[in-house]
Design a protein around this motif. Structure first.
Motif, PDB file in Angstrom:
ATOM      1  N   TYR A  10      22.402  10.622  43.267  1.00  0.00           N
ATOM      2  CA  TYR A  10      21.594  11.555  43.595  1.00  0.00           C
ATOM      3  C   TYR A  10      21.109  11.017  45.622  1.00  0.00           C
ATOM      4  CZ  TYR A  10      17.201  13.088  45.325  1.00  0.00           C
ATOM      5  OH  TYR A  10      15.680  14.112  45.690  1.00  0.00           O
ATOM      6  N   GLY A  11      21.263  11.488  46.209  1.00  0.00           N
ATOM      7  CA  GLY A  11      21.794  11.378  48.086  1.00  0.00           C
ATOM      8  C   GLY A  11      22.341  11.904  48.234  1.00  0.00           C
ATOM      9  N   SER A  12      23.792  12.490  47.602  1.00  0.00           N
ATOM     10  CA  SER A  12      25.079  12.397  48.009  1.00  0.00           C
ATOM     11  C   SER A  12      24.793  14.316  48.552  1.00  0.00           C
ATOM     12  CB  SER A  12      26.055  12.447  46.968  1.00  0.00           C
ATOM     13  OG  SER A  12      25.878  13.834  45.601  1.00  0.00           O
ATOM     14  N   SER A  13      25.813  14.346  49.297  1.00  0.00           N
ATOM     15  CA  SER A  13      25.959  16.553  49.543  1.00  0.00           C
ATOM     16  C   SER A  13      25.819  17.342  48.184  1.00  0.00           C
ATOM     17  CB  SER A  13      26.966  16.940  49.987  1.00  0.00           C
ATOM     18  OG  SER A  13      27.404  16.127  51.405  1.00  0.00           O
ATOM     19  N   PHE A  14      24.861  18.820  48.385  1.00  0.00           N
ATOM     20  CA  PHE A  14      24.579  19.073  47.264  1.00  0.00           C
ATOM     21  C   PHE A  14      24.425  20.563  47.600  1.00  0.00           C
ATOM     22  CE2 PHE A  14      20.429  18.311  49.277  1.00  0.00           C
ATOM     23  CZ  PHE A  14      19.936  19.076  48.602  1.00  0.00           C
ATOM     24  N   ASN A  73      34.617   4.444  45.423  1.00  0.00           N
ATOM     25  CA  ASN A  73      33.776   5.052  46.177  1.00  0.00           C
ATOM     26  C   ASN A  73      32.332   6.139  46.660  1.00  0.00           C
ATOM     27  OD1 ASN A  73      34.656   4.946  49.179  1.00  0.00           O
ATOM     28  ND2 ASN A  73      35.066   6.617  48.889  1.00  0.00           N
ATOM     29  N   GLN A  74      32.116   5.461  45.885  1.00  0.00           N
ATOM     30  CA  GLN A  74      30.666   6.972  44.947  1.00  0.00           C
ATOM     31  C   GLN A  74      29.724   6.059  44.752  1.00  0.00           C
ATOM     32  OE1 GLN A  74      29.896   8.236  40.993  1.00  0.00           O
ATOM     33  NE2 GLN A  74      29.824  10.158  41.427  1.00  0.00           N
ATOM     34  N   GLU A  75      28.464   6.233  46.584  1.00  0.00           N
ATOM     35  CA  GLU A  75      27.449   5.760  46.710  1.00  0.00           C
ATOM     36  C   GLU A  75      27.247   6.738  47.769  1.00  0.00           C
ATOM     37  OE1 GLU A  75      26.020   1.684  48.569  1.00  0.00           O
ATOM     38  OE2 GLU A  75      27.947   1.694  48.502  1.00  0.00           O
ATOM     39  N   ALA A  76      25.597   6.667  47.602  1.00  0.00           N
ATOM     40  CA  ALA A  76      24.464   7.257  49.079  1.00  0.00           C
ATOM     41  C   ALA A  76      23.955   6.494  48.880  1.00  0.00           C
ATOM     42  CB  ALA A  76      23.869   8.411  48.127  1.00  0.00           C
ATOM     43  N   ARG A 113      18.830   8.837  58.865  1.00  0.00           N
ATOM     44  CA  ARG A 113      19.452   7.903  58.364  1.00  0.00           C
ATOM     45  C   ARG A 113      20.182   7.941  57.218  1.00  0.00           C
ATOM     46  NH1 ARG A 113      18.732   8.247  62.670  1.00  0.00           N
ATOM     47  NH2 ARG A 113      18.380   6.617  64.503  1.00  0.00           N
ATOM     48  N   ILE A 114      21.841   7.900  57.129  1.00  0.00           N
ATOM     49  CA  ILE A 114      22.850   8.343  55.917  1.00  0.00           C
ATOM     50  C   ILE A 114      23.569   7.305  55.403  1.00  0.00           C
ATOM     51  CG2 ILE A 114      23.507   9.838  54.226  1.00  0.00           C
ATOM     52  CD1 ILE A 114      21.410  12.171  55.006  1.00  0.00           C
ATOM     53  N   GLU A 115      24.198   6.741  55.292  1.00  0.00           N
ATOM     54  CA  GLU A 115      25.355   6.630  55.092  1.00  0.00           C
ATOM     55  C   GLU A 115      25.845   6.377  53.225  1.00  0.00           C
ATOM     56  OE1 GLU A 115      24.769   2.066  55.705  1.00  0.00           O
ATOM     57  OE2 GLU A 115      24.356   2.483  57.876  1.00  0.00           O
ATOM     58  N   ASN A 116      27.057   7.537  52.883  1.00  0.00           N
ATOM     59  CA  ASN A 116      27.629   7.904  51.961  1.00  0.00           C
ATOM     60  C   ASN A 116      28.999   7.653  51.606  1.00  0.00           C
ATOM     61  OD1 ASN A 116      24.751   8.843  51.457  1.00  0.00           O
ATOM     62  ND2 ASN A 116      25.317  10.727  51.144  1.00  0.00           N
ATOM     63  N   GLN A 117      29.520   7.062  50.516  1.00  0.00           N
ATOM     64  CA  GLN A 117      30.896   6.676  50.298  1.00  0.00           C
ATOM     65  C   GLN A 117      30.929   8.250  49.257  1.00  0.00           C
ATOM     66  OE1 GLN A 117      31.505   3.200  48.080  1.00  0.00           O
ATOM     67  NE2 GLN A 117      30.902   2.064  50.265  1.00  0.00           N
ATOM     68  N   TYR A 177      30.817   7.765  55.438  1.00  0.00           N
ATOM     69  CA  TYR A 177      31.003   8.680  56.612  1.00  0.00           C
ATOM     70  C   TYR A 177      29.023   7.984  56.567  1.00  0.00           C
ATOM     71  CZ  TYR A 177      27.449  12.828  54.633  1.00  0.00           C
ATOM     72  OH  TYR A 177      26.462  12.654  53.832  1.00  0.00           O
ATOM     73  N   THR A 178      29.036   8.485  58.431  1.00  0.00           N
ATOM     74  CA  THR A 178      27.197   8.161  58.293  1.00  0.00           C
ATOM     75  C   THR A 178      26.860   9.533  59.178  1.00  0.00           C
ATOM     76  OG1 THR A 178      27.876   7.184  60.617  1.00  0.00           O
ATOM     77  CG2 THR A 178      27.746   5.953  58.711  1.00  0.00           C
ATOM     78  N   LEU A 179      25.393   9.965  59.554  1.00  0.00           N
ATOM     79  CA  LEU A 179      24.612  11.012  59.884  1.00  0.00           C
ATOM     80  C   LEU A 179      23.163  10.071  60.559  1.00  0.00           C
ATOM     81  CD1 LEU A 179      24.742  13.776  60.097  1.00  0.00           C
ATOM     82  CD2 LEU A 179      23.634  13.737  58.400  1.00  0.00           C
ATOM     83  N   LYS A 180      23.132  10.069  61.296  1.00  0.00           N
ATOM     84  CA  LYS A 180      21.745   9.948  62.208  1.00  0.00           C
ATOM     85  C   LYS A 180      21.587  10.794  63.053  1.00  0.00           C
ATOM     86  CE  LYS A 180      24.536   5.108  62.897  1.00  0.00           C
ATOM     87  NZ  LYS A 180      24.487   4.171  63.733  1.00  0.00           N
TER      88      LYS A 180
END
Length: 593
Positions: free
Chosen positions: A62-66, A143-146, A174-178, A209-212
């Protein structure tokens, strides 16, 4: 320090004024309690991975791309979490009692969510609303984290005579995902050949990746004509000024250049930095002139956008857009109609069209009819025209404007707790990524249709919620939709301890028929078409115990309790398995005073 005392003084001034009105607002406070003690939305908190009864299609955490595979949401991806906001209901009241909702959901290491929602009115002149959300989902594969931190805030102020109105709004995300690109060999999972999920080989083992994103908006309105019609309505002629500043930066870091997911894509092997980055910002100025008498409203506007866009290895560009717009609203005792239209006058978005109409008709207390339609003719984003990175490269010099026609209808019968709806969407010249992750503009129309029914009913102390959606798509690969989306919720409800504690025990089952769901490319955060593997045709079953004591909801939930009982075909994308069985504990607490 002086600024601190000044803010404290203003706060106390508003509070004192509000306290002087306590007696006259006793009835309002009762209405507040009606809103705050209402627990009809407890299922939304429990099943926050559903939207309009459709389960989320994500990358496992939950929180990953969807995306949600329905006609409306297929290309309208939204960040959805527990849609239980009572902001609009409370702001309609003239009270001042502050409200706070705190929601915390804990699934151990697999998932933790914190949401804080606060609403406060300072007398009749000012109001404040802010929301903070924190998501942490480490996942169970390599390598799976949100991780996400999202803050939104809104402050409104108007003078006592409504001559001047001010709105200050901000959003910081602010998003930091694997994101690992899925399992390298999905047959290993389907056979359950490895005991521990962390042992499975994934397509990308070292990337993130990071999204700001930051958005700030200031809106001002001056009612230079404000003449009363009666005690409720007045004729208003106003001029408004809006200023908005938005920045968005996405950065991708990859340390696994030999990943098999890049076998068919462009790859710059000479680059010293495995970084892909895009940055965009715009500054918007809007001036509008309008008339509103509480029944009929009309507003004309002019918008000027100044854009900046650049890429780590590609273009660096500045461009402008200029729009003219018109909004019309009409209200009666039974009907609310709102229409919007904007047209690109010149600049990058010259000749763009964005229009919509919404109609709500309530002929009786038990019947509500809603209609909405929209037409969009939009210039493709500069991102689709020219992009160069370490992993992908495309140049499209002659793209046509994307065209979308949408129509939706909903009929709600309150007495029978029945809802019927239909959505249809026609798209032409839209952008998509094909099975080789090549960017393509589809050169002929594609249509999607959804028909649905929702019914709530009760037998003795057993409650049922049934939803069924039937969908049609003209292209199963480019615009994949499951033909059937079904959901059934059943729970037993009783009140204990002198009827002060409400207890619900029940189960939820969600199902979609099989379809060619999108695959995902981490380096550009884009879903792309695939025609090799179908997913779906699998029921997800959850069991829950929910209690409600006054203003607090506490629940225990066993999510996907049937995992492994009928094989290992539970996939969210063709290469991403859903989580196995997990236990969750959650609290949602409404606080005021």
């Amino acid at each position: 320090m002086k600024q601190y005392f000044f803010i404290l003084f203003i706060f106390n001034l508003f509070t004192v004024n509000a306290q002087q009105e306590t007696d006259s607002l006793a009835q309002t406070n009762k209405e507040y309690e009606t809103v705050l003690f209402n627990d009809n939305n407890f299922l939304d908190i429990l099943f926050y991975k559903h939207f309009n009864n459709t389960p989320i299609s994500n990358l496992g955490t939950y929180g990953s791309s969807f995306y949600f595979p329905t006609t409306y949401n297929l290309d309208n991806q939204k960040n959805v979490f527990a849609p239980t906001s009572v902001k609009d209901k409370l702001f309609k009241l003239e009270g001042f009692k502050p409200f706070t909702n705190l929601t915390w959901i804990n699934a151990g290491r697999r998932e933790q969510i914190l949401s804080l929602n606060h609403i406060q009115k300072f007398g009749k002149l000012a109001s404040l609303h802010f929301n903070y959300k924190r998501v942490s989902s480490p996942g169970i594969y390599i390598n799976q984290e949100a991780n996400q931190n999202l803050f939104t805030g809104d402050f409104r102020f108007n003078t006592d005579n409504n001559l001047y109105q001010l709105r200050l709004a901000a959003e910081i995300d602010r998003i930091e995902n694997q994101e690992n690109g899925g399992l390298a060999d999905i047959t290993d999972f389907e056979k359950d050949s490895l005991g521990r999920r962390s042992l499975y080989t994934v397509n990308n083992e070292q990337s993130y990746y990071t999204l700001k994103q930051t958005n700030v908006e200031v809106s001002q309105r001056l009612n230079f004509i404000n003449s009363k019609i009666d005690s409720i309505r007045s004729n208003k002629v106003y001029v408004g000024l809006e200023n908005e500043y938005n920045t968005k930066r996405r950065s991708y870091f990859d340390y696994d250049i030999s990943s098999p997911i890049y076998a068919e894509t462009y790859l710059d092997s000479t680059s010293k930095f495995w970084v892909d980055s895009t940055f965009a910002k715009y500054f918007r100025n809007t001036i509008n002139l309008g008339f509103d008498n509480g029944k009929f409203s009309v507003q004309g506007s002019f918008d000027y956008y100044q854009h900046e866009y650049n890429q780590f290895m590609g273009i660096d560009s500045n461009f402008n857009s200029f729009y003219a717009g018109l909004m019309i609203g009409y209200k009666t005792n039974k009907t609310i109609t709102n229409a919007n239209f904007s047209y690109g006058l010149n600049g990058y978005n010259a000749d763009d069209v964005n229009s919509s109409i919404h109609v709500k008709y309530k002929p009786t207390e038990i019947l509500t009819i809603g209609l909405e339609g929209s037409y969009k003719l939009i210039e493709p984003e500069l991102y689709y025209k020219n992009f160069i990175s370490n992993h992908f490269k495309w140049i499209n010099d002659s793209l046509e404007k994307e065209q979308t026609i949408y129509f939706g209808a909903k009929v709600k019968l309150e007495k029978y707790r029945l809802t019927l709806f239909a959505n249809a969407k026609l798209r032409d010249n839209f952008m998509y990524f094909d099975t080789l992750v090549n960017l393509i503009q589809h050169d002929f129309a594609t249509n999607n249709i959804s028909l649905g029914v929702e019914k709530d009913y009760r037998i003795y102390k057993f409650h049922f919620k049934t939803a069924l959606i039937y969908q049609i798509t003209s292209d199963d690969v480019i615009m994949p939709l499951p033909n059937i989306v079904a959901r059934q919720v059943v729970y037993y409800e009783n009140k204990l301890f002198k009827r002060s504690l409400k207890v619900r025990v029940g189960a939820n089952a969600s199902f979609t028929s099989d379809y060619y769901a999108y695959e995902f490319m981490p380096s550009i955060s884009q879903f792309y078409a695939q025609n090799k593997n179908e997913i779906g045709a699998y029921p997800y079953v959850d069991f829950f115990i929910s209690t409600h004591l006054k203003r607090a909801q506490v629940f225990f939930k066993w999510e996907h309790i049937n995992a492994g009982m009928s094989g290992y075909s539970y996939l969210l994308t063709p290469t991403t398995p859903a989580h196995d069985r997990s236990f969750k504990f959650g609290v949602s607490w409404n606080m005021f005073d």
